[in-house]
Design a protein around this motif. Structure first.
Motif, PDB file in Angstrom:
ATOM      1  N   UNK A 131       0.835  -1.206   0.000  1.00  0.00           N
ATOM      2  CA  UNK A 131       0.000   0.000   0.000  1.00  0.00           C
ATOM      3  C   UNK A 131       0.872   1.259   0.000  1.00  0.00           C
ATOM      4  N   UNK A 132       1.844   1.286   0.903  1.00  0.00           N
ATOM      5  CA  UNK A 132       2.710   2.465   1.014  1.00  0.00           C
ATOM      6  C   UNK A 132       3.574   2.621  -0.228  1.00  0.00           C
ATOM      7  N   UNK A 133       4.159   1.508  -0.690  1.00  0.00           N
ATOM      8  CA  UNK A 133       5.053   1.577  -1.849  1.00  0.00           C
ATOM      9  C   UNK A 133       4.330   2.128  -3.068  1.00  0.00           C
ATOM     10  N   UNK A 134       3.128   1.649  -3.322  1.00  0.00           N
ATOM     11  CA  UNK A 134       2.389   2.120  -4.495  1.00  0.00           C
ATOM     12  C   UNK A 134       2.100   3.607  -4.410  1.00  0.00           C
ATOM     13  N   UNK A 135       1.786   4.086  -3.223  1.00  0.00           N
ATOM     14  CA  UNK A 135       1.493   5.510  -3.054  1.00  0.00           C
ATOM     15  C   UNK A 135       2.728   6.358  -3.359  1.00  0.00           C
ATOM     16  N   UNK A 136       3.902   5.775  -3.190  1.00  0.00           N
ATOM     17  CA  UNK A 136       5.139   6.488  -3.476  1.00  0.00           C
ATOM     18  C   UNK A 136       5.802   5.975  -4.750  1.00  0.00           C
ATOM     19  N   UNK A 137       4.958   5.498  -5.693  1.00  0.00           N
ATOM     20  CA  UNK A 137       5.391   5.161  -7.057  1.00  0.00           C
ATOM     21  C   UNK A 137       6.350   3.978  -7.125  1.00  0.00           C
ATOM     22  N   UNK A 138       6.254   3.054  -6.177  1.00  0.00           N
ATOM     23  CA  UNK A 138       7.100   1.869  -6.156  1.00  0.00           C
ATOM     24  C   UNK A 138       6.235   0.621  -5.975  1.00  0.00           C
ATOM     25  N   UNK A 139       6.861  -0.533  -5.929  1.00  0.00           N
ATOM     26  CA  UNK A 139       6.179  -1.799  -5.674  1.00  0.00           C
ATOM     27  C   UNK A 139       6.902  -2.552  -4.569  1.00  0.00           C
ATOM     28  N   UNK A 140       6.135  -3.339  -3.805  1.00  0.00           N
ATOM     29  CA  UNK A 140       6.714  -4.207  -2.781  1.00  0.00           C
ATOM     30  C   UNK A 140       6.587  -5.661  -3.228  1.00  0.00           C
ATOM     31  N   UNK A 141       7.435  -6.509  -2.674  1.00  0.00           N
ATOM     32  CA  UNK A 141       7.368  -7.934  -2.982  1.00  0.00           C
ATOM     33  C   UNK A 141       7.910  -8.738  -1.799  1.00  0.00           C
ATOM     34  N   UNK A 172      14.748   7.830  -8.393  1.00  0.00           N
ATOM     35  CA  UNK A 172      14.270   9.100  -7.847  1.00  0.00           C
ATOM     36  C   UNK A 172      13.138   8.917  -6.845  1.00  0.00           C
ATOM     37  N   UNK A 173      12.447   7.779  -6.894  1.00  0.00           N
ATOM     38  CA  UNK A 173      11.335   7.520  -5.978  1.00  0.00           C
ATOM     39  C   UNK A 173      11.735   6.620  -4.819  1.00  0.00           C
ATOM     40  N   UNK A 174      12.775   5.818  -5.019  1.00  0.00           N
ATOM     41  CA  UNK A 174      13.053   4.701  -4.122  1.00  0.00           C
ATOM     42  C   UNK A 174      13.367   5.135  -2.692  1.00  0.00           C
ATOM     43  N   UNK A 175      14.227   6.151  -2.526  1.00  0.00           N
ATOM     44  CA  UNK A 175      14.650   6.535  -1.180  1.00  0.00           C
ATOM     45  C   UNK A 175      13.480   6.952  -0.310  1.00  0.00           C
ATOM     46  N   UNK A 176      12.581   7.737  -0.887  1.00  0.00           N
ATOM     47  CA  UNK A 176      11.414   8.187  -0.129  1.00  0.00           C
ATOM     48  C   UNK A 176      10.525   7.007   0.232  1.00  0.00           C
ATOM     49  N   UNK A 177      10.234   6.162  -0.755  1.00  0.00           N
ATOM     50  CA  UNK A 177       9.370   5.007  -0.502  1.00  0.00           C
ATOM     51  C   UNK A 177       9.965   4.106   0.568  1.00  0.00           C
ATOM     52  N   UNK A 178      11.272   3.886   0.504  1.00  0.00           N
ATOM     53  CA  UNK A 178      11.926   3.024   1.490  1.00  0.00           C
ATOM     54  C   UNK A 178      11.774   3.583   2.900  1.00  0.00           C
ATOM     55  N   UNK A 179      11.988   4.883   3.042  1.00  0.00           N
ATOM     56  CA  UNK A 179      11.848   5.523   4.355  1.00  0.00           C
ATOM     57  C   UNK A 179      10.438   5.337   4.921  1.00  0.00           C
ATOM     58  N   UNK A 180       9.441   5.522   4.060  1.00  0.00           N
ATOM     59  CA  UNK A 180       8.072   5.484   4.555  1.00  0.00           C
ATOM     60  C   UNK A 180       7.596   4.060   4.811  1.00  0.00           C
ATOM     61  N   UNK A 192       9.500   1.581   5.864  1.00  0.00           N
ATOM     62  CA  UNK A 192      10.118   1.226   7.151  1.00  0.00           C
ATOM     63  C   UNK A 192       9.408   1.926   8.295  1.00  0.00           C
ATOM     64  N   UNK A 193       9.088   3.202   8.099  1.00  0.00           N
ATOM     65  CA  UNK A 193       8.409   3.971   9.144  1.00  0.00           C
ATOM     66  C   UNK A 193       7.025   3.398   9.447  1.00  0.00           C
ATOM     67  N   UNK A 194       6.295   3.017   8.413  1.00  0.00           N
ATOM     68  CA  UNK A 194       4.963   2.439   8.616  1.00  0.00           C
ATOM     69  C   UNK A 194       5.051   1.163   9.442  1.00  0.00           C
ATOM     70  N   UNK A 195       6.035   0.326   9.137  1.00  0.00           N
ATOM     71  CA  UNK A 195       6.226  -0.902   9.904  1.00  0.00           C
ATOM     72  C   UNK A 195       6.562  -0.578  11.362  1.00  0.00           C
ATOM     73  N   UNK A 196       7.423   0.410  11.577  1.00  0.00           N
ATOM     74  CA  UNK A 196       7.771   0.816  12.938  1.00  0.00           C
ATOM     75  C   UNK A 196       6.545   1.315  13.698  1.00  0.00           C
TER      76      UNK A 196
END
Length: 233
Positions: free
Chosen positions: A76-86, A105-113, A115-119
């Motif tokens: 859910x979070x990854x898609x909102x930040x233009x990425x995909x999870x697997x 260009x999208x990856x760093x932001x998506x990764x941060x969020x 991880x933050x959502x999981x935390x």
């Protein structure tokens, strides 16, 4: 089509990375209007250097028993930040981890969020639930997972409401085709299962879902990282 239209849109998208929220939204709105008028997608106007796709495994477990909600929340979070999870499982391991795919260009932001959502879920679980030795086996785990599933559903709801309020983001906040193309070999790694609340509706809806609705990634995007435009206004 005039050649300079793509250049103009590219410049607007660059302005949309401004930490000034009003400036970012205005740039996104104008870029969206021009893309719609000329039938362009974001990848049609981005420079070639932005087409580098990153695929990384995060240090987030996603096991079927202890936190089955992690993969869905990440998706859910990854898609909102233009990425995909697997889901990722190394050879010989019985445990899954969460992976992330996105343009550089999208990856760093998506990764941060992600991880933050999981935390946030883990912090919510710690605050809301205490193991009781008198409970039947599995009770604590079921409550925790119900909370996690509820949180994921709440975040998804909050993001959908945000997108409805900012429809000018519609052609910009999408997962680029290059990302999906890079995942063509993954198969079932992108399937994340269904919610299992175990009957703990309070943990799911009254606690997890409501906390998810209040999820705010602003604190992880306020330290100078480009992309603050994706925070709700």
């Amino acid at each position: 089509m005039a050649i300079n239209i793509k250049d103009k849109i590219a410049k607007l998208l660059a302005l949309a990375e401004s930490p000034n929220e009003n400036e970012a939204k205005a740039a996104l709105l104008k870029a969206r209007e021009l893309m719609a008028e000329h039938k362009l997608r974001p990848e049609d106007v981005k420079q070639a250097k932005n087409e580098t796709v990153i695929r990384t495994v995060l240090d987030i477990p996603g096991t079927a028993m202890t936190n089955p909600w992690a993969a869905s929340l990440s998706a859910v979070v990854a898609e909102h930040y233009c990425c995909r999870a697997y889901r990722y499982r190394s050879a010989g391991s019985k445990k899954n981890k969460i992976g992330l795919v996105g343009l550089e260009e999208d990856f760093e932001i998506a990764q941060r969020i992600v991880i933050y959502a999981h935390e946030c879920v883990m912090a919510g679980i710690k605050a809301q639930f205490v193991r009781d030795p008198k409970d039947p086996p599995g009770t604590y785990r079921e409550k925790c997972n119900a909370y996690g599933w509820g949180f994921a559903r709440g975040v998804n709801k909050a993001f959908r409401e945000q997108e409805e309020q900012h429809q000018e983001w519609g052609l910009v906040m999408v997962v680029p085709q290059a990302v999906d193309d890079s995942m063509a070999d993954m198969g079932k790694k992108t399937q994340f299962g269904t919610e299992q609340t175990g009957g703990w509706r309070d943990a799911y809806r009254a606690l997890g879902f409501q906390d998810g609705r209040r999820f705010d990634p602003a604190s992880r995007l306020s330290d100078g990282v480009p992309g603050q435009l994706m925070i709700g206004g």
